[in-house]
Design an enzyme around this catalytic site. Structure first.
Site, PDB file in Angstrom:
ATOM      1  N   HIS A 149     -56.075  -8.511  35.838  1.00 38.85           N
ATOM      2  CA  HIS A 149     -57.506  -8.463  35.523  1.00 38.85           C
ATOM      3  C   HIS A 149     -58.068  -7.046  35.470  1.00 38.85           C
ATOM      4  O   HIS A 149     -58.837  -6.711  34.573  1.00 38.85           O
ATOM      5  CB  HIS A 149     -58.287  -9.291  36.536  1.00 38.85           C
ATOM      6  CG  HIS A 149     -57.846 -10.715  36.614  1.00 38.85           C
ATOM      7  ND1 HIS A 149     -58.060 -11.612  35.599  1.00 38.85           N
ATOM      8  CD2 HIS A 149     -57.189 -11.400  37.594  1.00 38.85           C
ATOM      9  CE1 HIS A 149     -57.565 -12.799  35.942  1.00 38.85           C
ATOM     10  NE2 HIS A 149     -57.028 -12.692  37.137  1.00 38.85           N
ATOM     11  N   HIS A 165     -61.428 -13.548  45.694  1.00 39.71           N
ATOM     12  CA  HIS A 165     -60.227 -13.882  44.936  1.00 39.71           C
ATOM     13  C   HIS A 165     -59.955 -12.761  43.933  1.00 39.71           C
ATOM     14  O   HIS A 165     -58.870 -12.218  43.877  1.00 39.71           O
ATOM     15  CB  HIS A 165     -60.406 -15.224  44.222  1.00 39.71           C
ATOM     16  CG  HIS A 165     -59.186 -15.679  43.483  1.00 39.71           C
ATOM     17  ND1 HIS A 165     -59.039 -16.943  42.985  1.00 39.71           N
ATOM     18  CD2 HIS A 165     -58.045 -15.021  43.129  1.00 39.71           C
ATOM     19  CE1 HIS A 165     -57.857 -17.060  42.382  1.00 39.71           C
ATOM     20  NE2 HIS A 165     -57.246 -15.902  42.440  1.00 39.71           N
ATOM     21  N   GLU A 208     -54.028  -9.078  41.070  1.00 39.65           N
ATOM     22  CA  GLU A 208     -55.402  -8.992  40.584  1.00 39.65           C
ATOM     23  C   GLU A 208     -55.628  -7.723  39.771  1.00 39.65           C
ATOM     24  O   GLU A 208     -56.289  -7.754  38.735  1.00 39.65           O
ATOM     25  CB  GLU A 208     -56.389  -9.068  41.755  1.00 39.65           C
ATOM     26  CG  GLU A 208     -56.413 -10.425  42.442  1.00 39.65           C
ATOM     27  CD  GLU A 208     -56.769 -11.567  41.497  1.00 39.65           C
ATOM     28  OE1 GLU A 208     -57.740 -11.425  40.732  1.00 39.65           O
ATOM     29  OE2 GLU A 208     -56.060 -12.583  41.521  1.00 39.65           O
TER      30      GLU A 208
END
Length: 286
Positions: free
Chosen positions: A149, A87, A145
């Protein structure tokens, strides 16, 4: 007289309703506050993170809910996915919160082009919709992502290529599917395993406690945590006891790792570009 006798029951019922509404409002308010806090942080300087969480998805749980297929969805491939897929690699804080969208930078597919075949296989999207990016845009799952992040992973991770390379290195070095198999935990469409056995299998092979997210009694996500030297670390919500894991993550005492039957898309054999919307966990959203 009959009306008088019913009055206390009506009061009690209304009391329960009020309690439920208040609790629901508190939970919703907390969720809204956290979401607002994350939006407020976008583009602003945030303090350095404390640890990494490598978030892994179990396709058997997620793909079972797929009703409409498309070529960009990994769930729609002819061969069902039977291993955990990535993920994301998330920098988090010790207080249960996390930084987000730390730098105003855009995802550039050309920077990770050599990794694309590996990413498509082990880091696929399990949805058809596009992902949100940090500054009111939409893009591939990988863009979400990296922007949300990856940009907060400094000073351990300095650029886009290093972010994806680091996540893949950890994924292959600590193969969760193999860890569970070595502990007697296998993919099975119905067999239940004690939650404590699943956790112990990971602790034995990995050396630290994982985080587990469940959906209707099945594992949806499993997260491994690492310090800034990328050494195994007990995940924040699983450092007390195995019983605490169940309570914190809403997993029952016995859980499953189910299989699924893919709905094959007509063009699923062509090149897949992954895209995804947000996936919501029980503890936090990322």
């Amino acid at each position: 007289m009959a009306t008088a006798r019913k009055a206390p029951r009506m009061v009690a019922i209304w009391a329960v309703v009020v309690v439920v509404v208040v609790v629901a409002a508190d939970l919703f308010g907390a969720a809204v506050a956290r979401s607002a806090s994350a939006r407020h942080a976008v583009g602003k300087k945030q303090r350095e993170f404390d640890y990494f969480a490598l978030a892994l998805q179990w396709p058997g749980t997620i793909c079972a809910s797929t009703r409409h297929c498309c070529a960009i969805n990994g769930c729609c491939r002819s061969e069902p996915l039977q291993t955990f897929t990535i993920h994301g690699l998330w920098p988090d804080y010790d207080d249960g919160t996390w930084p987000a969208c730390c730098r105003h930078t855009s995802f550039d597919m050309d920077k990770i082009l050599p990794l694309k075949p590996t990413l498509e296989k082990y880091w696929p999207s399990l949805y058809c919709s596009s992902s949100s990016t940090c500054f009111s845009g939409k893009g591939p799952f990988w863009a979400h992502e990296w922007e949300k992040h990856g940009t907060c992973s400094s000073p351990v991770v300095k650029d886009e290529l290093e972010y994806f390379t680091t996540a893949l290195d950890l994924y292959f070095k600590y193969n969760v599917t193999e860890m569970l198999a070595s502990g007697g935990i296998h993919v099975s469409n119905g067999k239940q395993y004690a939650l404590t056995d699943v956790i112990d299998a990971i602790k034995c092979a990995f050396g630290a406690s994982p985080q587990i997210v469940c959906k209707k009694g099945s594992v949806e996500e499993l997260r491994l945590c690492f310090d800034k030297d990328l050494k195994p670390l007990d995940c924040l919500t699983t450092t007390a006891t195995n019983e605490n894991v169940s309570k914190k993550k809403y997993c029952p005492r016995y859980i499953t790792l189910p299989t699924y039957d893919p709905i094959v898309h007509a063009n699923s054999t062509r090149e897949i570009i992954t895209v995804e919307s947000e996936v919501y966990g029980y503890l936090y959203t990322s």
